[in-house]
Design a protein around this motif. Structure first.
Motif, PDB file in Angstrom:
ATOM      1  N   GLU A   1      -2.014 -23.949 -20.511  1.00 24.04           N
ATOM      2  CA  GLU A   1      -1.759 -23.013 -21.610  1.00 24.04           C
ATOM      3  C   GLU A   1      -1.672 -21.589 -21.082  1.00 24.04           C
TER       4      GLU A   1
ATOM      5  N   ARG B   1       1.680 -21.213 -19.390  1.00 23.05           N
ATOM      6  CA  ARG B   1       2.778 -21.058 -20.366  1.00 23.05           C
ATOM      7  C   ARG B   1       2.839 -19.619 -20.880  1.00 23.05           C
TER       8      ARG B   1
ATOM      9  N   THR C   1      -9.809 -21.512 -21.460  1.00 25.32           N
ATOM     10  CA  THR C   1      -8.473 -21.863 -21.935  1.00 25.32           C
ATOM     11  C   THR C   1      -7.814 -22.762 -20.897  1.00 25.32           C
TER      12      THR C   1
END
Length: 223
Positions: free
Chosen positions: A24, A27, A20
């Motif tokens: 991201e 966040r 990932t």
């Protein structure tokens, strides 16, 4: 399932996490921090709740940054100092992310009584660590870092690729340490939350039953 199977499964899960994109993941961590900061500001435990949220946030961010394929990083070294309660200029602190000895010194300061095993090959920088229950700190470790239900010693491992320099082994050692600290933090947080719930139940048991006249008008409007 054997211990090795558990370790392989955990490693596979972490590899999936690392696929990932870092931004991201960050966040998601930031959103969790905002969620954690929604506390009852009328409670006596609000400061402790915010402190726990801040530490969880700091450890989660550190882990993402340590897993990146970068070299030694003085900003990360300073952030690691903060984890163990030290504040000093980057030039004065140890190069945790660039020195094996410094990385192991971080483990000794953050996780006293833990053993560390690490290495570097052409493919990965890897590390394992865990509480040394048979060492001189065994009694304290058995109390503070309890075994699971089957008596398995809890260990943390990290396998960072590619093996493009000494810093990969350093980062693997540090990532293991941060994982262990996160585990202990979550464990203690759950204990604190359970204690808080018990206090609430106890208080409710001795409090007079609520009456409609005691409820805020907005509650009654939407009742």
């Amino acid at each position: 399932m054997s211990t090795m199977d558990i370790l392989r499964e955990a490693s596979a899960r972490r590899r999936g996490e690392r696929e990932t994109p870092a931004l991201e993941r960050i966040r998601h961590i930031q959103q969790r921090y905002l969620d954690d900061c929604v506390v009852d500001f009328g409670s006596e435990d609000q400061e402790a709740c915010l402190d726990r949220a801040a530490r969880r946030h700091r450890l989660a961010l550190l882990l993402v940054l340590l897993e990146q394929p970068d070299g030694a990083d003085r900003d990360l070294d300073v952030a690691l100092d903060v984890v163990i309660g030290l504040k000093r200029p980057a030039a004065e602190g140890p190069a945790y992310t660039g020195s094996h000895d410094a990385a192991r010194a971080f483990v000794a300061a953050a996780l006293p009584g833990f053993w560390v095993s690490s290495g570097l090959c052409g493919l990965t920088g890897h590390a394992f660590l865990g509480p040394d229950y048979n060492g001189p700190s065994g009694e304290r470790l058995r109390r503070d870092w309890t075994l699971d239900g089957e008596g398995t010693v809890e260990t943390w491992d990290e396998d960072l690729a590619p093996g493009d320099g000494t810093h990969r082994e350093c980062r693997a050692i540090l990532a293991c340490a941060v994982r262990a600290l996160s585990y202990q933090h979550e464990r203690q947080s759950r204990g604190n939350e359970l204690t808080g719930l018990i206090k609430q139940v106890a208080a409710a048991a001795v409090s007079p039953p609520a009456r409609a006249v005691d409820l805020p008008a907005v509650w009654l409007a939407h009742g």
